[in-house]
Design an enzyme around this catalytic site. Structure first.
Site, PDB file in Angstrom:
ATOM      1  N   LYS A  61     103.641  49.156  82.542  1.00 22.84           N
ATOM      2  CA  LYS A  61     103.714  47.803  82.003  1.00 22.84           C
ATOM      3  C   LYS A  61     104.262  46.762  82.966  1.00 22.84           C
ATOM      4  O   LYS A  61     105.186  47.021  83.723  1.00 22.84           O
ATOM      5  CB  LYS A  61     104.626  47.808  80.771  1.00 22.84           C
ATOM      6  CG  LYS A  61     104.015  48.538  79.598  1.00 22.84           C
ATOM      7  CD  LYS A  61     104.948  48.478  78.428  1.00 22.84           C
ATOM      8  CE  LYS A  61     104.275  48.998  77.169  1.00 22.84           C
ATOM      9  NZ  LYS A  61     105.226  49.096  76.066  1.00 22.84           N
TER      10      LYS A  61
ATOM     11  N   GLY B  76     112.423  56.014  88.369  1.00 26.14           N
ATOM     12  CA  GLY B  76     111.601  56.586  87.313  1.00 26.14           C
ATOM     13  C   GLY B  76     110.490  57.504  87.756  1.00 26.14           C
ATOM     14  O   GLY B  76     110.681  58.445  88.519  1.00 26.14           O
TER      15      GLY B  76
ATOM     16  N   GLY C 202     117.679  54.110  86.616  1.00 25.12           N
ATOM     17  CA  GLY C 202     118.111  52.786  86.149  1.00 25.12           C
ATOM     18  C   GLY C 202     118.849  52.015  87.228  1.00 25.12           C
ATOM     19  O   GLY C 202     118.657  50.807  87.391  1.00 25.12           O
TER      20      GLY C 202
HETATM   21  P1  AMP Z   1     106.727  53.452  84.673  1.00 19.19           P
HETATM   22  O1  AMP Z   1     107.770  54.255  83.937  1.00 19.19           O
HETATM   23  O2  AMP Z   1     106.738  52.018  84.336  1.00 19.19           O
HETATM   24  O3  AMP Z   1     106.769  53.719  86.148  1.00 19.19           O
HETATM   25  O4  AMP Z   1     105.327  53.945  84.127  1.00 19.19           O
HETATM   26  C1  AMP Z   1     104.887  55.229  84.376  1.00 19.19           C
HETATM   27  C2  AMP Z   1     103.786  55.567  83.418  1.00 19.19           C
HETATM   28  O5  AMP Z   1     102.693  54.711  83.603  1.00 19.19           O
HETATM   29  C3  AMP Z   1     103.275  56.975  83.609  1.00 19.19           C
HETATM   30  O6  AMP Z   1     103.630  57.730  82.493  1.00 19.19           O
HETATM   31  C4  AMP Z   1     101.774  56.788  83.727  1.00 19.19           C
HETATM   32  O7  AMP Z   1     101.046  57.717  82.950  1.00 19.19           O
HETATM   33  C5  AMP Z   1     101.541  55.399  83.191  1.00 19.19           C
HETATM   34  N1  AMP Z   1     100.310  54.798  83.712  1.00 19.19           N
HETATM   35  C6  AMP Z   1      99.970  54.623  84.993  1.00 19.19           C
HETATM   36  N2  AMP Z   1      98.741  54.107  85.089  1.00 19.19           N
HETATM   37  C7  AMP Z   1      98.280  53.938  83.833  1.00 19.19           C
HETATM   38  C8  AMP Z   1      97.048  53.454  83.289  1.00 19.19           C
HETATM   39  N3  AMP Z   1      96.076  53.028  84.058  1.00 19.19           N
HETATM   40  N4  AMP Z   1      96.939  53.445  81.952  1.00 19.19           N
HETATM   41  C9  AMP Z   1      97.941  53.872  81.168  1.00 19.19           C
HETATM   42  N5  AMP Z   1      99.112  54.334  81.629  1.00 19.19           N
HETATM   43  C10 AMP Z   1      99.283  54.369  82.949  1.00 19.19           C
END
Ligand code: AMP
Length: 395
Positions: free
Chosen positions: A198, A354, A377
């Site tokens: 996100k 993360g 974090g």
């Molecule tokens: P973050 O914790 O913000 O680094 O997000 C990591 C998560 O983003 C992982 O669990 C991935 O599966 C997810 N992610 C990465 N690319 C995509 C995508 N194209 N669509 C949905 N989820 C995604």
């Protein structure tokens, strides 16, 4: 910045805040000792100087109650094994019993205190509790990056009672230096790669980082908010409609600051959020309804490769796709390979915060990048430009 190397610990008792918040199995055995290994250099330095160590940590979230399953007693054997010294244990972290155990500690010995979070005063940053902790050592050492963003008694408040006699441990010093290399002193061109799900969870980082980097690769799920905002068709890909304005604003800010933003140009799309879904490669802005982009495509990876190999300082936070699904892990693995190659060619690379850390470990890049951060974090807050309370307390 004072580190353990600025002190001689001979005949001194070092009160060291470590992060021994390790996973245990149902037999209370340590299943991943990474954090204990990470604290070892600091402990060894104190012992080799002829000092003794009083180790304090939390384990899990007992929320101010004594919970036998979260006793640090369970990890004594593992710590002894890794440090190579028979570690003593005391079943309290403050008060008479703890003070007596510290008093009888000889140079070369290591004492582990019971779980700090058996007291609610720990997370509240209670001053009286911190004062009690401060009686357990001559020099305060903070070596727990994972909790450095918390103003807890043992991570922050206790430091005020060690005027002049406080410093960073080896691990925390390395974390601080790595962040500094990326954010302040890194050789140009500096590249940040932000992936993950996100935009909303990374927005403060993006805004802070635009002043520090020359290139920004935006990947993963975040991509689609940017693409849709520019009028592209993203099908059923993950998107935050309420962040589209913001995405356009980031692109404008980047242009004004001379930062080049690189977005994927193609994706591996799936007809369901499932490892076994049907797939096809599509241009990132031409994804029909019923399809969603779950990984970066080959043309994107070619583009990214050029940017990565052309950079001297690289920060990586967040995967390029849904790497938990084997069929959509390729982009993240390829990016890992590219960063490994750049590192081999002399670039400094930091992986932090993360899921990218999980990905780096899962795909075996841990020793092919310059530094992998130990604090999720804490790393994110550092990248957001915040001064962490645990770090400020020592400075
Ligand atoms: P973050 O914790 O913000 O680094 O997000 C990591 C998560 O983003 C992982 O669990 C991935 O599966 C997810 N992610 C990465 N690319 C995509 C995508 N194209 N669509 C949905 N989820 C995604």
């Amino acid at each position: 910045m004072k580190t353990i190397n600025d002190f001689n610990f001979e005949n001194q008792k070092a009160l060291i805040r470590v992060d021994f918040n390790v996973p245990l199995n149902e037999d209370f055995e340590v299943t991943d000792a990474t954090r204990i290994h990470a604290a070892k250099p600091t402990i060894i330095k104190v012992l080799e100087d002829g000092g003794s160590c009083v180790l304090m940590s939390h384990l899990g979230r007992p929320k101010g109650e004594v919970k036998e399953e979260l006793s640090l007693r369970h990890i004594v054997a593992a710590v002894s094994d890794i440090i190579g010294v028979e570690v003593k244990f005391v079943s309290d972290c403050v008060g008479e019993e703890a003070e007596a155990a510290v008093a009888s500690l000889e140079p070369g010995e290591v004492l582990l205190l019971e779980n700090l979070r058996f007291y609610s005063q720990e997370t509240k940053g209670d001053e009286a509790f911190a004062w009690q902790l401060s009686k357990l050592g001559d020099i305060y050492v903070n070596d727990a990056f994972g909790t450095a963003h918390r103003a807890h008694a043992s991570t922050t408040v206790v430091a005020q009672y060690f005027d002049g006699n406080k410093c960073f441990g080896n691990l925390l010093a390395k974390e601080i230096e790595s962040i500094k290399k990326v954010m302040e002193t890194g050789e140009k061109p500096v590249l940040a790669i932000l992936g993950g799900a996100k935009v909303s969870s990374k927005i403060t980082i993006i805004e802070n980082i635009l002043d520090k980097v020359d290139h920004l690769i935006v990947g993963g799920g975040m991509t689609f908010t940017f693409i849709k905002a520019q009028g592209g068709n993203i099908g059923d890909s993950i998107c935050e409609d309420d962040k589209m304005e913001l995405a356009l604003d980031i692109m404008k800010q980047a242009e004004a600051k001379g930062v080049k933003i690189h977005l994927p140009v193609d994706v591996k799309a799936a007809n369901a959020f499932d490892n076994n879904a049907e797939t096809q490669f599509l241009p990132v802005d031409q994804i029909p309804a019923g399809w969603q982009g779950l990984d970066a495509g080959p043309q994107s990876l070619e583009l990214f490769k050029e940017v990565v190999l052309g950079s001297k300082t690289i920060l990586w936070n967040g995967p390029l796709g849904v790497f938990e699904f084997e069929n959509f892990a390729n982009g993240t693995i390829e990016l890992g390979n590219q960063i490994a190659e750049a590192t081999e060619n002399g670039a400094f690379s930091l992986v932090g915060g993360g899921d990218s850390v999980a990905a780096v470990k899962q795909f075996g890049f841990e020793n092919k990048v310059s530094y992998v951060s130990t604090g999720g974090g804490a790393m994110l807050e550092s990248l957001e430009g915040k001064t962490l309370p645990g770090i400020a307390a020592i400075l």
